[in-house]
Scaffold this active site. Structure first.
Site, PDB file in Angstrom:
ATOM      1  N   HIS A 129      -9.616  -2.082   4.827  1.00  0.00           N
ATOM      2  CA  HIS A 129      -8.332  -2.752   4.565  1.00  0.00           C
ATOM      3  C   HIS A 129      -8.063  -3.806   5.638  1.00  0.00           C
ATOM      4  O   HIS A 129      -7.534  -4.876   5.362  1.00  0.00           O
ATOM      5  CB  HIS A 129      -7.183  -1.742   4.555  1.00  0.00           C
ATOM      6  CG  HIS A 129      -7.382  -0.630   3.584  1.00  0.00           C
ATOM      7  ND1 HIS A 129      -7.911   0.576   3.948  1.00  0.00           N
ATOM      8  CD2 HIS A 129      -7.138  -0.556   2.253  1.00  0.00           C
ATOM      9  CE1 HIS A 129      -7.980   1.366   2.887  1.00  0.00           C
ATOM     10  NE2 HIS A 129      -7.519   0.697   1.848  1.00  0.00           N
ATOM     11  N   ARG A 133      -7.877  -4.180  -8.026  1.00  0.00           N
ATOM     12  CA  ARG A 133      -8.238  -3.336  -9.141  1.00  0.00           C
ATOM     13  C   ARG A 133      -7.196  -2.212  -9.268  1.00  0.00           C
ATOM     14  O   ARG A 133      -6.839  -1.591  -8.270  1.00  0.00           O
ATOM     15  CB  ARG A 133      -9.596  -2.722  -8.778  1.00  0.00           C
ATOM     16  CG  ARG A 133     -10.414  -2.284  -9.911  1.00  0.00           C
ATOM     17  CD  ARG A 133     -11.773  -1.817  -9.411  1.00  0.00           C
ATOM     18  NE  ARG A 133     -12.578  -1.473 -10.563  1.00  0.00           N
ATOM     19  CZ  ARG A 133     -12.437  -0.341 -11.244  1.00  0.00           C
ATOM     20  NH1 ARG A 133     -11.567   0.571 -10.845  1.00  0.00           N
ATOM     21  NH2 ARG A 133     -13.183  -0.109 -12.304  1.00  0.00           N
ATOM     22  N   THR A 153       0.824  -1.206   0.000  1.00  0.00           N
ATOM     23  CA  THR A 153       0.000   0.000   0.000  1.00  0.00           C
ATOM     24  C   THR A 153       0.860   1.259   0.000  1.00  0.00           C
ATOM     25  O   THR A 153       2.011   1.235   0.447  1.00  0.00           O
ATOM     26  CB  THR A 153      -0.962   0.023   1.209  1.00  0.00           C
ATOM     27  OG1 THR A 153      -1.815   1.164   1.107  1.00  0.00           O
ATOM     28  CG2 THR A 153      -0.238   0.060   2.542  1.00  0.00           C
ATOM     29  N   ARG A 154       0.259   2.351  -0.526  1.00  0.00           N
ATOM     30  CA  ARG A 154       0.904   3.664  -0.434  1.00  0.00           C
ATOM     31  C   ARG A 154      -0.054   4.668   0.204  1.00  0.00           C
ATOM     32  O   ARG A 154       0.169   5.864   0.162  1.00  0.00           O
ATOM     33  CB  ARG A 154       1.360   4.164  -1.819  1.00  0.00           C
ATOM     34  CG  ARG A 154       0.404   3.914  -2.961  1.00  0.00           C
ATOM     35  CD  ARG A 154       0.825   4.634  -4.224  1.00  0.00           C
ATOM     36  NE  ARG A 154       0.126   5.885  -4.317  1.00  0.00           N
ATOM     37  CZ  ARG A 154      -1.020   6.056  -4.962  1.00  0.00           C
ATOM     38  NH1 ARG A 154      -1.591   5.049  -5.612  1.00  0.00           N
ATOM     39  NH2 ARG A 154      -1.599   7.242  -4.986  1.00  0.00           N
ATOM     40  N   HIS A 202      -7.616   1.684   6.524  1.00  0.00           N
ATOM     41  CA  HIS A 202      -8.775   1.847   7.404  1.00  0.00           C
ATOM     42  C   HIS A 202      -9.434   0.486   7.632  1.00  0.00           C
ATOM     43  O   HIS A 202      -8.855  -0.543   7.321  1.00  0.00           O
ATOM     44  CB  HIS A 202      -9.739   2.869   6.791  1.00  0.00           C
ATOM     45  CG  HIS A 202      -9.061   4.186   6.544  1.00  0.00           C
ATOM     46  ND1 HIS A 202      -8.651   5.004   7.568  1.00  0.00           N
ATOM     47  CD2 HIS A 202      -8.661   4.798   5.386  1.00  0.00           C
ATOM     48  CE1 HIS A 202      -8.055   6.074   7.073  1.00  0.00           C
ATOM     49  NE2 HIS A 202      -8.034   5.973   5.755  1.00  0.00           N
TER      50      HIS A 202
END
Ligand code: PPS
Length: 578
Positions: free
Chosen positions: A207, A293, A199-200, A204
């Protein structure tokens, strides 16, 4: 579920390029005689992954044969799958300086020796072919293509590396595990099936739910592996993100998840980048990677079209997962179902079921406006971390940038605004008036185009620092050129608000006022290059406020600016009526 291949090409062997102490001392001594290259921030990220083994099986920066194969076929010249060029780009001057040398010392930004490159070759790449081959586009709006065309040097130098030390870091040291350290951690904890989450962005509850599920589905544990090297311009800084990940980690059951930081420089290369992420995670000891996605997507092009199809990344990595030795865990978009007070994957929602989610844009809006963010969306302590560095607009700094001809009324409005703001708020207000700046910050500069640009951009730089520190600044130079104002706007907006005020009075009016008698001198030819007389003034086309000082009072002009600040949220309505 397919079995994990027993002898994957990227699994077993880590190419760690750091030498032992004795060899390191030898290299330090030898480096004095070699030409040096100062690495760019992106190259420093790349070398950290190379030296630590995150880019195994690469043994250094790619030579021309590997590079050309990677661009054209996504493979090194020996046939190993590798999707993204890892090249050392240099300027023409550096290419000339190192030509003929077999060894080059590679140094960090402070001059610290990181590695010795044994040069194999040096060449001038075909950047258009690289952009098309790797990223599928030559559109400079694609961040990696923009970087390639506008920032990367025009020569590449390839060769193997002997690493002396990893680039220095001083933040979050306990969370920066190398591939070998992370593998050791997994062994020690007897973790065998590990799903990495790349992730970047801040994480929350959605996730949390999806990563919980991913680990449960594979019957293993989770590695939260955020990128903290270089991400997409405009992303939330890594300090804030890492503090928020640390908060989130506490909500996972004990021994179900760990957090480690990846110093990767992302290219936002979509499908090819996703495959790269898979190879890197394999090197860090993971068996699975969550891919969803638009993984590593660069956003949309100038015609508002996405650069890649939404599932291109999942498809490409799935097609090569056996060869890499890592399995894809599809990212399920999780949404909140209020009736069940629980999250569900969107594809499991029944047609009559109500669900909710908050987009990234909506989250940013709520943060900027200080609005409530519900508990179902995120944990209060995670949100508190984001709010610490992203206060609502009413707590952010802002710059009021007045521009206009000499005698248009900039200084008078600036002084009036300063008094009003000191009355309405309890915050410090700095005034950078044109004349005053020229006696301190820009002393010695004249009125040539270059000197004016330097002067105006210096003002912008100081203003950006004040705004970043949440102060209020009023600037009032003529600032005759649109390009300088645009530079300032961009720079200042990174840290807070920017309100441009065009102080618009016709030249005849300014000239009639001639407060300092300068127009008369300019007309008489005693002053050359006077703005409006024999030097241009480019009127702003999209100023936030326009003040017509020839037919409005100073009070009216000031009120307009104050109202604009309230509308934009930098001042509260309560402050306005105080
Ligand atoms: S600029 O173009 O933004 O760098 O100009 P700035 O720093 O605001 O300085 C403008 C003030 O300098 C005086 N002055 C001149 N102005 C324009 N052109 C020439 N050639 C010139 N020479 C001196 C003038 O008093 C300006 O003051 P203001 O406050 O704008 O009337």
């Amino acid at each position: 579920m397919r079995p994990i291949p027993q002898n994957p090409p990227h699994g077993g062997h880590l190419c760690q390029l750091l030498v032992d102490y004795r060899r390191g001392v030898e290299l330090f001594k030898a480096a004095v005689h070699y030409p040096s290259i100062m690495l760019t921030p992106r190259q420093i990220c790349d070398i950290e992954l190379l030296l630590g083994g995150g880019f195994s099986p690469l043994m250094g920066f790619m030579n021309c044969a590997d590079y050309e194969n990677v661009v054209a076929r996504m493979r090194l010249s020996d046939g190993t799958l590798w999707p993204i060029p890892v090249t050392l780009d240099i300027t023409e001057a550096d290419a000339e300086r190192i030509r003929g040398h077999r060894h080059v010392a590679l140094r960090g930004q402070t001059g610290l020796l990181l590695a010795i490159l044994t040069v194999q070759d040096q060449w001038k790449p075909d950047k258009v072919a690289e952009a098309e081959g790797v990223f599928g586009t030559t559109d400079p709006d694609h961040p990696a293509v923009g970087y390639l065309f506008n920032q990367a040097g025009s020569y590449y130098v390839g060769g193997t590396l002997e690493g002396v030390q990893l680039p220095e870091h001083y933040d979050f040291l306990d969370l920066r595990k190398t591939p070998a350290q992370l593998r050791a951690y997994f062994r020690e904890h007897r973790w065998e099936r590990i799903v990495a989450f790349q992730t970047r962005n801040p994480m929350h509850r959605a996730h949390k739910e999806l990563t919980d599920r991913a680990a449960r589905d594979i019957g293993g544990q989770l590695l939260i592996h955020p990128v903290i090297g270089m991400t997409k311009p405009g992303d939330i800084d890594h300090f804030t993100r890492v503090r928020s990940y640390k908060r989130l980690l506490k909500y996972y059951p004990a021994d179900a998840a760990t957090l480690s930081l990846l110093p990767l420089a992302m290219r936002m290369g979509g499908p090819r980048e996703a495959l790269w992420h898979a190879i890197i995670r394999k090197n860090y000891g993971c068996t699975h990677l969550v891919i969803g996605r638009d993984h590593a997507g660069p956003g949309k092009d100038a015609h508002d079209k996405p650069f890649y199809g939404p599932y291109d990344a999942v498809d490409l990595v799935t097609a090569h997962s056996e060869e890499v030795g890592i399995e894809v865990v599809p990212f399920k978009l999780m949404v909140y179902v209020p009736a069940a007070q629980a999250y569900k994957p969107i594809d499991e929602i029944q047609s009559q079921e109500q669900w909710e989610s908050i987009s990234g844009t909506e989250l940013r809006r709520r943060l900027a406006e200080g609005e409530d963010i519900p508990e179902w969306f995120s944990y209060a302590d995670v949100i508190a971390e984001l709010r610490n560095t992203h206060p609502p607009r009413s707590g952010q700094g802002f710059a009021i940038f007045l521009t206009g001809l000499s005698g248009s009324g900039k200084s008078t409005i600036a002084n009036a605004l300063q008094s009003r703001l000191l009355e309405l708020t309890t915050r410090p207000v700095t005034l950078l008036d044109g004349d005053v700046v020229r006696t301190h910050l820009s002393k010695g500069l004249g009125f040539s185009k270059e000197d004016r640009s330097t002067n105006v951009q210096r003002i912008g730089y100081v203003a950006s620092e004040i705004v970043k520190h949440r102060g209020i600044v009023i600037c009032a130079p003529i600032a005759p050129y649109g390009s300088d104002r645009a530079v300032n706007r961009r720079r200042i907006k990174r840290g807070g608000g920017y309100v441009e005020v065009f102080v618009d009075a016709p030249l005849e009016v300014c000239e009639a006022r001639d407060v300092k008698g300068l127009y008369a001198k300019a007309r008489a030819g005693l002053i050359k290059g006077f703005t409006g007389i024999d030097d241009p003034y480019e009127a702003p086309k999209s100023a936030e406020v326009v003040c017509r000082t020839d037919h409005e009072t100073i009070r009216e002009s000031t009120d307009k600016v104050i109202s604009k600040l309230v509308t934009l949220g930098y001042l509260t309505a309560a402050q306005k009526v105080r």
